[in-house]
Motif scaffolding. Structure first.
Motif, PDB file in Angstrom:
ATOM      1  N   LYS A  25      48.952  58.336  32.690  1.00 49.11           N
ATOM      2  CA  LYS A  25      47.695  57.671  32.332  1.00 49.11           C
ATOM      3  C   LYS A  25      47.926  56.190  32.013  1.00 49.11           C
ATOM      4  CE  LYS A  25      44.084  57.891  28.770  1.00 49.11           C
ATOM      5  NZ  LYS A  25      43.652  58.604  27.544  1.00 49.11           N
ATOM      6  N   LEU A  26      48.952  55.907  31.232  1.00 48.33           N
ATOM      7  CA  LEU A  26      49.225  54.523  30.834  1.00 48.33           C
ATOM      8  C   LEU A  26      49.695  53.671  32.004  1.00 48.33           C
ATOM      9  CD1 LEU A  26      51.001  55.157  27.406  1.00 48.33           C
ATOM     10  CD2 LEU A  26      48.733  54.183  27.761  1.00 48.33           C
ATOM     11  N   THR A  27      50.557  54.239  32.855  1.00 43.50           N
ATOM     12  CA  THR A  27      51.062  53.455  33.982  1.00 43.50           C
ATOM     13  C   THR A  27      49.972  53.200  35.030  1.00 43.50           C
ATOM     14  OG1 THR A  27      51.946  55.550  34.854  1.00 43.50           O
ATOM     15  CG2 THR A  27      53.488  54.067  33.751  1.00 43.50           C
ATOM     16  N   ARG A  28      49.082  54.169  35.246  1.00 45.13           N
ATOM     17  CA  ARG A  28      47.945  53.944  36.153  1.00 45.13           C
ATOM     18  C   ARG A  28      47.049  52.820  35.627  1.00 45.13           C
ATOM     19  NH1 ARG A  28      47.122  57.485  40.272  1.00 45.13           N
ATOM     20  NH2 ARG A  28      48.220  59.498  40.169  1.00 45.13           N
ATOM     21  N   ALA A  29      46.796  52.860  34.318  1.00 48.80           N
ATOM     22  CA  ALA A  29      45.963  51.825  33.704  1.00 48.80           C
ATOM     23  C   ALA A  29      46.624  50.452  33.838  1.00 48.80           C
ATOM     24  CB  ALA A  29      45.711  52.153  32.240  1.00 48.80           C
ATOM     25  N   HIS A  30      47.937  50.412  33.694  1.00 46.68           N
ATOM     26  CA  HIS A  30      48.670  49.147  33.815  1.00 46.68           C
ATOM     27  C   HIS A  30      48.572  48.584  35.234  1.00 46.68           C
ATOM     28  CE1 HIS A  30      51.858  46.189  33.519  1.00 46.68           C
ATOM     29  NE2 HIS A  30      52.474  46.773  34.536  1.00 46.68           N
ATOM     30  N   VAL A  31      48.777  49.461  36.222  1.00 49.30           N
ATOM     31  CA  VAL A  31      48.706  49.015  37.618  1.00 49.30           C
ATOM     32  C   VAL A  31      47.298  48.547  37.959  1.00 49.30           C
ATOM     33  CG1 VAL A  31      48.865  49.790  40.017  1.00 49.30           C
ATOM     34  CG2 VAL A  31      50.622  50.456  38.381  1.00 49.30           C
ATOM     35  N   THR A  32      46.278  49.252  37.485  1.00 47.47           N
ATOM     36  CA  THR A  32      44.880  48.852  37.726  1.00 47.47           C
ATOM     37  C   THR A  32      44.594  47.495  37.111  1.00 47.47           C
ATOM     38  OG1 THR A  32      44.207  51.173  37.713  1.00 47.47           O
ATOM     39  CG2 THR A  32      42.473  49.534  37.416  1.00 47.47           C
ATOM     40  N   GLU A  33      45.089  47.287  35.914  1.00 43.30           N
ATOM     41  CA  GLU A  33      44.860  45.997  35.239  1.00 43.30           C
ATOM     42  C   GLU A  33      45.548  44.863  35.980  1.00 43.30           C
ATOM     43  OE1 GLU A  33      45.492  44.122  30.800  1.00 43.30           O
ATOM     44  OE2 GLU A  33      45.385  46.282  31.054  1.00 43.30           O
ATOM     45  N   MET A  34      46.776  45.109  36.443  1.00 49.67           N
ATOM     46  CA  MET A  34      47.496  44.089  37.210  1.00 49.67           C
ATOM     47  C   MET A  34      46.775  43.791  38.509  1.00 49.67           C
ATOM     48  SD  MET A  34      50.026  43.050  35.470  1.00 49.67           S
ATOM     49  CE  MET A  34      50.906  42.162  36.743  1.00 49.67           C
ATOM     50  N   SER A  35      46.174  44.797  39.121  1.00 48.34           N
ATOM     51  CA  SER A  35      45.401  44.633  40.355  1.00 48.34           C
ATOM     52  C   SER A  35      44.229  43.694  40.136  1.00 48.34           C
ATOM     53  CB  SER A  35      44.859  45.969  40.726  1.00 48.34           C
ATOM     54  OG  SER A  35      45.136  46.480  41.838  1.00 48.34           O
ATOM     55  N   LYS A  36      43.486  43.928  39.047  1.00 48.38           N
ATOM     56  CA  LYS A  36      42.332  43.076  38.731  1.00 48.38           C
ATOM     57  C   LYS A  36      42.771  41.645  38.456  1.00 48.38           C
ATOM     58  CE  LYS A  36      39.562  46.820  36.760  1.00 48.38           C
ATOM     59  NZ  LYS A  36      38.995  47.402  35.518  1.00 48.38           N
ATOM     60  N   LYS A  37      43.900  41.487  37.802  1.00 42.50           N
ATOM     61  CA  LYS A  37      44.398  40.150  37.484  1.00 42.50           C
ATOM     62  C   LYS A  37      44.758  39.382  38.748  1.00 42.50           C
ATOM     63  CE  LYS A  37      47.675  37.826  34.500  1.00 42.50           C
ATOM     64  NZ  LYS A  37      48.818  37.265  35.106  1.00 42.50           N
ATOM     65  N   LEU A  38      45.388  40.080  39.709  1.00 43.17           N
ATOM     66  CA  LEU A  38      45.773  39.426  40.957  1.00 43.17           C
ATOM     67  C   LEU A  38      44.552  39.025  41.773  1.00 43.17           C
ATOM     68  CD1 LEU A  38      48.829  41.607  41.983  1.00 43.17           C
ATOM     69  CD2 LEU A  38      48.865  39.234  41.268  1.00 43.17           C
ATOM     70  N   VAL A  39      43.535  39.889  41.781  1.00 45.16           N
ATOM     71  CA  VAL A  39      42.301  39.572  42.513  1.00 45.16           C
ATOM     72  C   VAL A  39      41.610  38.371  41.873  1.00 45.16           C
ATOM     73  CG1 VAL A  39      39.982  40.397  43.062  1.00 45.16           C
ATOM     74  CG2 VAL A  39      41.949  41.901  43.373  1.00 45.16           C
ATOM     75  N   SER A  40      41.612  38.318  40.548  1.00 45.40           N
ATOM     76  CA  SER A  40      40.974  37.195  39.863  1.00 45.40           C
ATOM     77  C   SER A  40      41.743  35.905  40.084  1.00 45.40           C
ATOM     78  CB  SER A  40      40.858  37.471  38.365  1.00 45.40           C
ATOM     79  OG  SER A  40      42.149  37.571  37.798  1.00 45.40           O
TER      80      SER A  40
END
Length: 206
Positions: A25-40
């Motif tokens: 759960k934590l690692t999925r959330a981390h990867v999702t957050e990094m994804s949003k940061k890269l898109v931004s």
């Protein structure tokens, strides 16, 4: 990393699975957050993932996922045999409850002060050092057993005191008349990724 170390040292399957689920759960959330940061940051070409394990670990034929394909903890660890890193799966007793792999530091401690000696001197120094260590520990254990009237050394005595204190909070019900079977209900508690609950075990001393 702290949660992963905790996972490695578990010896109960339900706790092991709960921590594994929380890590996913934590690692999925981390990867999702990094994804949003890269898109931004206007860099959508880079696909985030967890750092991949190095190639050639133990078995060079094992195929591991690349970093961009690792979206959770399960993807990261899936190719690694559990018996090599998880105490719960050490069914043959190869680890003996020891989870550290820092053996180089252990040997550095053993041969401190001997590094400048010839090879024969290093071997003799290690031999006599180990003998002295066991003699010292044996003397301490004998002294303790004389004082406290117990066959166990001080460290084991403290561990048993802690276990006895914890066991006094359990509910024990004898199940049977001739066989030593008991129903043990541990006190209500919560855990990583778990709701507060009562857990019941069957203990068969026979």
């Amino acid at each position: 990393m702290d949660m992963f170390k905790l996972l490695c040292c578990q010896n109960q399957e339900d706790k092991f699975n709960a921590i594994w689920k929380e890590l996913d759960k934590l690692t999925r959330a981390h990867v999702t957050e990094m994804s949003k940061k890269l898109v931004s940051d206007d860099n959508p070409k880079v696909t985030p993932g967890l750092p991949a394990l190095g190639e050639g670990l133990d078995d060079p034929s094992v195929r591991r996922r690349r970093a961009r394909n690792i979206k959770c903890f399960s993807h990261w660890i899936e190719a690694e045999p559990k018996e090599k890193w998880a105490l719960l799966f050490d069914t043959l007793g190869a680890r003996w409850g020891i989870m550290t792999s820092n053996l180089a530091e252990v040997y550095n401690w053993v041969i401190r002060g001997l590094r400048g000696c010839p090879l024969v001197g290093i071997i003799e120094g290690m031999l006599y050092g180990i003998i002295k260590y066991y003699q010292k520990r044996h003397a301490a254990a004998i002294l303790h057993s004389t004082k406290v009237q117990t066959p166990f050394c001080d460290k084991m005595y403290k561990w048993m005191e802690k276990a006895i204190s914890k066991a006094s909070q359990h509910i024990v019900i004898a199940m049977g008349t001739h066989d030593n079977r008991f129903e043990i209900t541990v006190r209500a508690k919560g855990g990583v990724g778990r709701e507060t609950t009562l857990v019941t075990h069957e203990v068969n001393l026979g």
